[in-house]
Each structure stands twice: as structure tokens, then as C-alpha cells.
Motif scaffolding. Structure first.
Motif, short mmCIF file in Angstrom:
data_model
loop_
_atom_site.label_atom_id
_atom_site.label_comp_id
_atom_site.label_asym_id
_atom_site.label_seq_id
_atom_site.Cartn_x
_atom_site.Cartn_y
_atom_site.Cartn_z
N ILE A 271 -111.52 31.89 -23.92
CA ILE A 271 -111.69 30.64 -24.68
C ILE A 271 -112.76 29.77 -24.04
O ILE A 271 -113.62 29.20 -24.73
N ASP A 272 -112.74 29.67 -22.72
CA ASP A 272 -113.73 28.85 -22.02
C ASP A 272 -115.15 29.36 -22.27
O ASP A 272 -116.07 28.59 -22.58
N TYR A 273 -115.34 30.65 -22.11
CA TYR A 273 -116.68 31.21 -22.25
C TYR A 273 -117.22 31.02 -23.66
O TYR A 273 -118.40 30.66 -23.85
N ALA A 274 -116.38 31.26 -24.66
CA ALA A 274 -116.82 31.06 -26.04
C ALA A 274 -117.15 29.59 -26.29
O ALA A 274 -118.12 29.25 -26.99
N LEU A 275 -116.34 28.71 -25.71
CA LEU A 275 -116.54 27.28 -25.89
C LEU A 275 -117.89 26.84 -25.32
O LEU A 275 -118.61 26.04 -25.94
N PHE A 276 -118.25 27.34 -24.16
CA PHE A 276 -119.53 26.97 -23.55
C PHE A 276 -120.71 27.36 -24.45
O PHE A 276 -121.67 26.60 -24.61
N LEU A 277 -120.64 28.56 -25.03
CA LEU A 277 -121.73 29.01 -25.90
C LEU A 277 -121.78 28.23 -27.21
O LEU A 277 -122.86 27.86 -27.69
#
Length: 766
Positions: A271-277
Motif C-alpha cells: 500500500i505504501d509503495y503504490a501510494l508514493f507513486l
């Protein structure tokens, strides 16, 4: 960067991540279909060829395993893996002689069973009470209680029962059916009880975490589609990673907690990684870029930070192999699998879905959409900027507040007791918990974890064995902490003496650990002194103590390895010696605080009953080691994300203090939302029936909360302000030999393909 930059032809060389992001966004159909096909194929393969998870592992070279090997060699039937079937009735069990004989006979016929002891026909065993407890009432240590209403069948297996799979249980149920039909209560203790536990269902935890994540994303970013996308991509990545883990389980033994741990970590980072992008992509769209180039730029910049962060997490998790304990190393490896799938999903599936949605990502909104501010832009002085300025004016006060908070939370850490969580802490709905309670009431708490004494006298002449047995028995009878000690009896070949020691306390109590170590280090060496005999303490409880001692002795090594690797990664990424040192020290402090909370809740009992934990329990031996690797890796996500913005502004303006305020302003919303999501995902696993999962879930949730608030909002801005321009100092010789890692794609152009303005020459000190 001006809007015209967004539409200018690209002269800058486009890196591999930019090309990957643009290709996935442009060919979104191919990417989405490929992911779906891969998921279906992995699930089908896992269902057909996937393995089972098991806690069957052995520690080589420890004294408990050596004692077990001696026992297997000289008395195979006594040297297997034992488990108890506990029986209870309101009437004396002596009236069920025929049913008991039938049950034990049928149990002996089951595969992998070496023996099954009938408690009604077992020879009476006299016991010696420890001298320290001669005046205390003595519980019966035989397989039948003094009132005849409780008994236990000891079943010995040639393999660890927990490794047999739940398909083995119907045979056991059939064997004890005559006793149940006669009205006796039948409960499975030990490994059989663990095998009979209901299968863990983490769907409730996942749904709770997802529900909170949706609310946080909707409130934080306003867009429905932008809120749902990180959850979808993270879920897809985790499902694929778990299927791959299941396939690997067919060839390697992974602990039963492995899939839960992998799910926990995979969802959080996914979730974090997708959110950053997504936040970077949406800002690119707001600045006028077309969806394909916006996705490519997001992948080249935030995607690069995701790649570096993911590698840091993976390095931290695989660093658990430095413990030398394969069981722990495999736990880290299992979690690393879903981290890899989360990184791959962020770099391919997220850009594809961004390309699919195009400019419609904010079509459905609940509030005015917001996004990350574009790098290099003039940032309005909002709440976070003003807050950073306050920290800048009073850095010592803010640093003192942060350090005080962390130190107070870490105080319980100094009384930490590592051990194994016994069956007595499980819910009463578990058969092993009911067996534990029956054994405690009838035979005393130590009956749930007997210690088997093995004296190998094969090297002792026959003429001296009688004196050895007498000397050893006298020494054992005086051991402090033992409730009872059974007489030493020889095996059939006469080469080994066996006895059983029952502790005054439960197996998970620190006093039982002390008793085990006292027997190994002092009592048995005295018992065989002057002879060529060797003494061992074996059995499940002894093996758990050996495991605990190994983990405790190697925890400093793990901490050193993980901290050292993370320090080197931060140093290589940001070229700042003090920045890397600051990141390592502050992360260690935040982890110490989370340890303290876990000790207070579970070991001190402050809130344990509210979490479904019966009584006070020790901290599971491997939990601190797992927590350290996971938390240290995850904290690097926010560290890299924040420091990359600080470093970026520092390279552009050379204003160290303003760089901190600038970074907080443009990242605070993203980091806060990401942290709240990860806290909710981890905290949701507290509802699990598995106490180790509860412990990990609480520890990880608290650690992320501390890291995102106390560390990121108080300590990091204060320290960076105090360090000023010296934070980015690196000796010239060190700068030359270090690899150059571009965490945010500084060499990449903007979304339109134009290179960003060149940064001033960075200062180095020789």
C-alpha cells in the motif's frame, strides 16, 4: 519547474525505470492481463503442488538435541517426539479399563506412532520431592491423578506430530472415540493440540485493515479511485507472493506463522509503495503532463525510491540468516517474498492502472483532491512548514521531548523475559488450552513441561554404574526449583539412565528456564563428576530453552548486521555520514520504544487480557529479532522518502534549515497517511488467535506510529536543524569509493522528458 517543461520534447536520456513506467502505462492491457494470468497460474500450481507449513525444526549442536539422539539410539520408543492426550471424568477413570485399552491399542497402530502408554496399567512411579519443597503438598506425577479422575496417554511419534498435517487427526479421533462415547472428556495437549487448532483465518484482520485504509485515503486524498488503487495493487501482489511461498513450502519447511507474517508485511509495504507513486503521478497530471509520461516520471522518481526502500527491507529481512537459526532465517525469507512482489507490483501494475485510468483518476471525489507538491516548486507556507520553522527555532526542546518520550516507552525493555508462550495463554476454545488446564489442576503446572534427564553411562564400567546412579540421584534430588524428581531408571540395554524433573512452575515461567539451565550447567556436571558419563536435559521444554538461549545470544549480532547494512545504504544514497548515522540511531531508539510497549502489554500484563491473552506471558524468543529486522527495514521507507526531499532541496538551495521545512511540507500528508494505513494493517492482526501474531501486530503497529510521529515530527527535524550543512558532509576518500545510488531519479527529466536544472556542486570535505 515551469509548465512549459511538461510539454517540451525529451532530450534527456530516459532511464530504465522511466521507460518501464511509460511502457506499462501505454500497454496497460498487456500488463493487467499478464498479472491476472500469473495469479491464476500461481494459484493453480499452489493448489496442486503447494506444500504445508509446519513448526517441525531441530537445532543441531545443542545439548537437548544431543540428549534426544542418545535416547533414540538406546531406547527408540522412549526417544521419539511425545504428545499427551488428556482424559477427565467426574467418575474415576478406572471404570473405563476396556475403553482405555482399546484406545491405546488403536493409537499404537497409527502411522509414525512408536508407543502409547495406558495410564491405568502403567507401573506406579515413586518420586522424590526436591529438598526445597519437602513441606509443600506434592502433586501426583504418574499418568493417573490421585483421585483417579484425570489421566493422560503419552503417545510417542517418530516425527514431530505438528509436521503430520491436520489430515492425521481423524485417525487420532477414531482411536479415542470409545473414551468419548463412555462420557470422558478427551483433549489433545502439546504438538497434537497445536495440530488440532482451528486454521488461522486472517481475512478478518485484512478486512479491518483495508476498511481503515480506505477511510484514511479518502480523507487524505479525496479521490475514490486513487484510494482504492493502492489496496487493489497491494492485494494482488500479496496473493501472488503467498502463492509463490506455498510452492516453495513444498521443498522447504516454513513455520506456520510464515504466511501471516508475509501477508502483514506485504500489505503494509504494498500500500505504501503504490501510494508514493500515485501521489507523484497525480501531481504530474495537475501540472499538465499526459498520463503516460506522468506515470513514467512517477516510476522514475518515486519508483526509484520504492526500489531502494524495498531493497533495504529485503536486506534487513534476509539479514536474519545471520542468526544461524534456519527457522528464523526462513521467517525473514518468507516475508521478503511478498516485499519483492509488492515492489514488482508497484513498478509495473501501478503504472498500468494509472495508464488505464488516464485523466479520470480523480473523476469520483469526496473532497478536493490533493497531491504531492512538485519537486523544485515554490511551496506555500502551510501548517507543516510553519511547524518545521518552530522546530528550527527551538530544536533542542523538540529533540528533548522526542528523546524523553522514547526513553519512557523503552523502560520496560530492561526487564524483558524471552521464552516460549505456553498453551496456557491460548483461548479456552483450543483443545491444547483445555488439556493444559486439566494437567495443571491434577498434576501441577510443571506437568505441562516435564524435563527429561538423560545420563549416558555407556562409557562407564559396569562395576561403577551403581555408584554413578546413586550419586546422580542424590544430586538431582537436591536441585532448587524442582517440585518432584522421578528415580533414575536404566534403559533396556542399561547404557542410559532416565529420570523426569517437574518444575514448580509452568513451562513458560522464567523459573523453569532457570531450572533447566541450572540442571545443564551445574547439577548434571556434578551428578556425573569423576566418571566418563555425560548428562543431558531434553524434551520440548528443554529444546525451547536452548532455542531461547541461542536467539538471545545472537540478537546483538542481528542488530549489528541490520543496522550496519541500513547505514551503508543510507550513506550510499545520500552521501552524508551524519545523516546515515542519525537514521541508524533514531531507528534503534524507536524500536527500543516499541519493545518496551510489547513487554508492558504482554509480559507485565498491561492490557493482555483485553487482547485475548490469558495471564502474563514471556516475549516469544524470536519476536524481538523479527521485529527489529522488519521495523528497521520499514522505517527506511519513510526515512528515504523524507530525506530524499530534504536532500533534493539542499542540493538546489544549499539552505539546510529551509530544506527540512520544505521536505516536511511536501511529504507530511503522504507519510502521515501511509503510516496510518500501515498502523491499521498491523494493528488489525491483533484480533488473531495466535498470540505470536498478536505480539508482532502490536509491536509493528506501535513502532510505525512512533516512527511516523515522535521520530519524523520531533527528532528528525530537530537533529537535521542542529546538524545543518554538516549533515551532508562526507570525506572525499569515502565519497570516491562508495557506489552512487540515485534514490529519486535526480538525473531524470520532468514528466515531459526535460532534464531538471543542474544542482550546484555539492560540498565535500577532504
Amino acid at each position: 519547474m515551469s509548465p512549459s517543461h511538461l510539454h517540451t520534447g525529451g532530450r534527456a536520456a530516459r532511464g530504465g525505470l522511466r521507460r518501464l513506467g511509460e511502457w506499462c502505462a501505454r500497454h496497460f492491457v498487456i500488463v493487467v492481463v499478464a498479472w491476472l494470468v500469473a495469479l491464476v497460474a500461481l494459484q493453480a500450481l499452489n493448489r496442486s503442488f503447494g506444500g504445508e507449513y509446519s513448526d517441525d525444526f531441530a537445532l543441531s549442536g545443542v545439548q537437548s538435541q544431543e540428549g534426544l539422539d542418545v535416547l533414540k539410539k538406546h531406547d527408540p520408543q522412549a526417544g521419539g517426539y511425545s504428545s499427551q492426550i488428556v482424559l477427565h471424568d467426574d467418575q474415576p477413570l478406572t471404570g473405563l479399563g476396556s475403553q482405555m485399552a482399546t484406545a491405546t491399542g488403536d493409537l499404537q497402530k497409527l502411522p509414525h506412532v512408536l508407543s502409547a502408554q495406558n495410564p491405568l496399567t502403567a507401573p506406579a512411579t515413586s518420586s522424590q520431592q526436591s529438598q526445597s519443597q519437602q513441606s509443600a503438598p506434592q502433586k501426583n506425577v504418574g499418568p493417573l491423578s490421585s483421585d483417579g479422575k484425570t489421566a493422560y496417554i503419552t503417545v510417542r511419534f517418530d516425527v514431530q506430530p505438528s509436521a503430520l498435517g491436520d489430515g492425521y487427526l481423524p485417525g487420532v479421533d477414531d482411536a479415542v472415540q470409545p473414551l468419548r462415547k463412555a462420557g470422558a472428556q478427551v483433549e489433545y495437549g502439546g504438538p497434537l493440540g497445536e495440530l488440532a487448532r482451528p486454521a488461522a483465518d486472517d481475512r478478518v484482520s485484512e478486512l479491518i485493515g483495508f476498511a481503515v485504509a480506505i477511510v484514511v485515503l479518502l480523507i487524505g486524498f479525496g479521490s475514490v479511485l486513487a484510494a482504492v488503487m493502492p489496496l487493489v495493487t497491494a492485494l494482488v501482489a500479496v496473493v501472488g507472493g503467498l502463492a509463490l511461498l506455498g510452492l516453495l513450502a513444498a521443498a522447504f519447511t516454513f513455520a506456520t506463522v510464515s504466511p501471516t507474517l508475509a501477508t502483514m508485511i506485504g500489505l503494509g509495504v504494498g500500500i505504501d509503495y503504490a501510494l508514493f507513486l500515485i501521489t507523484r503521478h497525480r501531481q504530474n497530471l495537475m501540472n499538465g503532463a499526459d498520463p503516460v509520461r506522468a506515470a513514467g516520471h512517477a516510476t522514475a522518481t518515486s519508483g526509484r525510491a520504492v526500489l531502494v526502500s524495498g531493497c533495504t527491507v529485503i536486506v534487513a529481512l534476509t539479514g536474519l540468516y545471520a542468526s544461524g537459526v534456519t527457522f528464523i532465517g526462513k521467517l525473514g525469507f518468507a516475508a521478503a517474498i511478498t516485499v519483492v512482489s509488492a515492489v514488482v507490483g508497484a513498478l509495473t501494475l501501478v503504472p498500468a492502472l494509472l495508464g488505464l485510468l488516464g485523466r479520470h483518476i480523480d473523476r469520483f471525489t469526496v473532497r478536493r483532491p490533493v497531491a504531492e507538491t512538485e519537486e523544485g516548486a515554490d511551496v506555500p507556507q502551510g501548517t507543516w512548514h510553519r511547524y518545521a520553522k518552530r522546530v528550527e527555532h527551538r530544536p533542542w526542546q523538540f529533540l528533548a521531548a522526542g528523546v524523553t518520550t522514547v526513553v519512557v516507552l523503552a523502560i520496560p525493555l530492561f526487564s524483558i523475559q524471552l521464552g516460549h508462550i505456553g498453551d496456557g495463554a491460548d483461548p479456552t476454545s483450543f483443545t491444547d488450552r483445555r488439556a493444559y488446564d486439566l494437567m495443571t489442576d491434577a498434576f501441577g503446572p510443571g506437568s505441562n513441561g516435564p524435563l527429561t534427564i538423560v545420563v549416558d553411562q555407556s562409557g562407564v564400567p559396569s562395576s561403577q554404574r551403581s555408584d554413578l546412579a546413586s550419586q546422580a540421584q542424590k544430586t538431582l534430588n537436591g536441585v532448587p526449583g524442582a517440585a518432584t524428581v522421578t528415580p533414575l531408571t536404566p534403559t533396556k540395554d542399561g547404557d542410559v539412565l532416565l529420570a523426569t524433573v517437574y518444575s514448580q512452575h509452568s513451562p513458560q515461567d522464567a523459573a523453569t528456564t532457570d531450572l533447566t539451565n541450572r540442571l545443564v550447567d551445574h547439577t548434571l556436571p556434578q551428578a556425573v563428576a569423576g566418571t566418563d558419563a555425560h548428562g543431558y536435559v531434553t524434551g520440548t521444554t528443554a529444546a525451547q530453552v536452548d532455542f531461547r538461549d541461542i536467539v538471545a545470544s545472537r540478537l546483538p549480532l542481528i542488530i549489528g548486521v541490520v543496522v550496519g547494512l541500513a547505514f551503508l545504504i543510507i550513506l550510499a544514497v545520500f552521501r552524508g555520514l551524519l545523516v546515515a548515522l542519525k537514521a541508524a540511531v533514531l531507528n534503534v531508539l524507536s524500536i527500543a520504544a516499541s519493545y518496551g510497549v510489547v513487554v508492558a502489554v504482554f509480559q507485565w500484563g498491561w492490557g493482555g487480557p483485553a487482547l485475548g491473552v490469558h495471564g502474563k506471558v514471556p516475549i516469544e524468543s524470536y519476536v524481538p529479532m523479527m521485529m527489529f529486522a522488519i521495523i528497521f527495514g520499514l522505517s527506511m521507507d519513510y526515512e528515504i522518502f523524507l530525506l530524499s526531499r530534504v536532500h533534493e532541496n539542499w542540493m538546489r538551495t544549499k539552505d539546510a534549515k529551509d530544506s527540512v521545512a520544505h521536505a516536511l511540507e511536501i511529504t507530511a500528508r503522504v507519510i502521515t497517511c501511509a503510516a496510518l494505513i500501515m498502523v491499521s494493517v498491523f494493528a488489525a492482526f491483533i484480533v488473531s488467535d495466535n498470540i505470536v501474531v498478536k505480539m508482532l501486530g502490536l509491536g509493528l503497529a506501535v513502532s510505525v506510529l512512533i516512527d511516523a510521529t515522535v521520530v519524523r515530527l520531533l527528532m528528525v527535524p530537530a537533529v537535521m536543524t542542529l546538524l545543518g550543512r554538516h549533515a551532508w558532509w562526507t570525506p572525499r576518500w569515502l565519497d570516491r569509493i562508495m557506489p552512487h545510488i540515485d534514490a529519486e531519479g535526480d538525473h531524470e527529466g520532468g514528466p515531459g522528458g526535460v532534464s531538471a536544472p543542474a544542482a550546484p556542486e555539492r560540498e565535500r570535505a577532504s
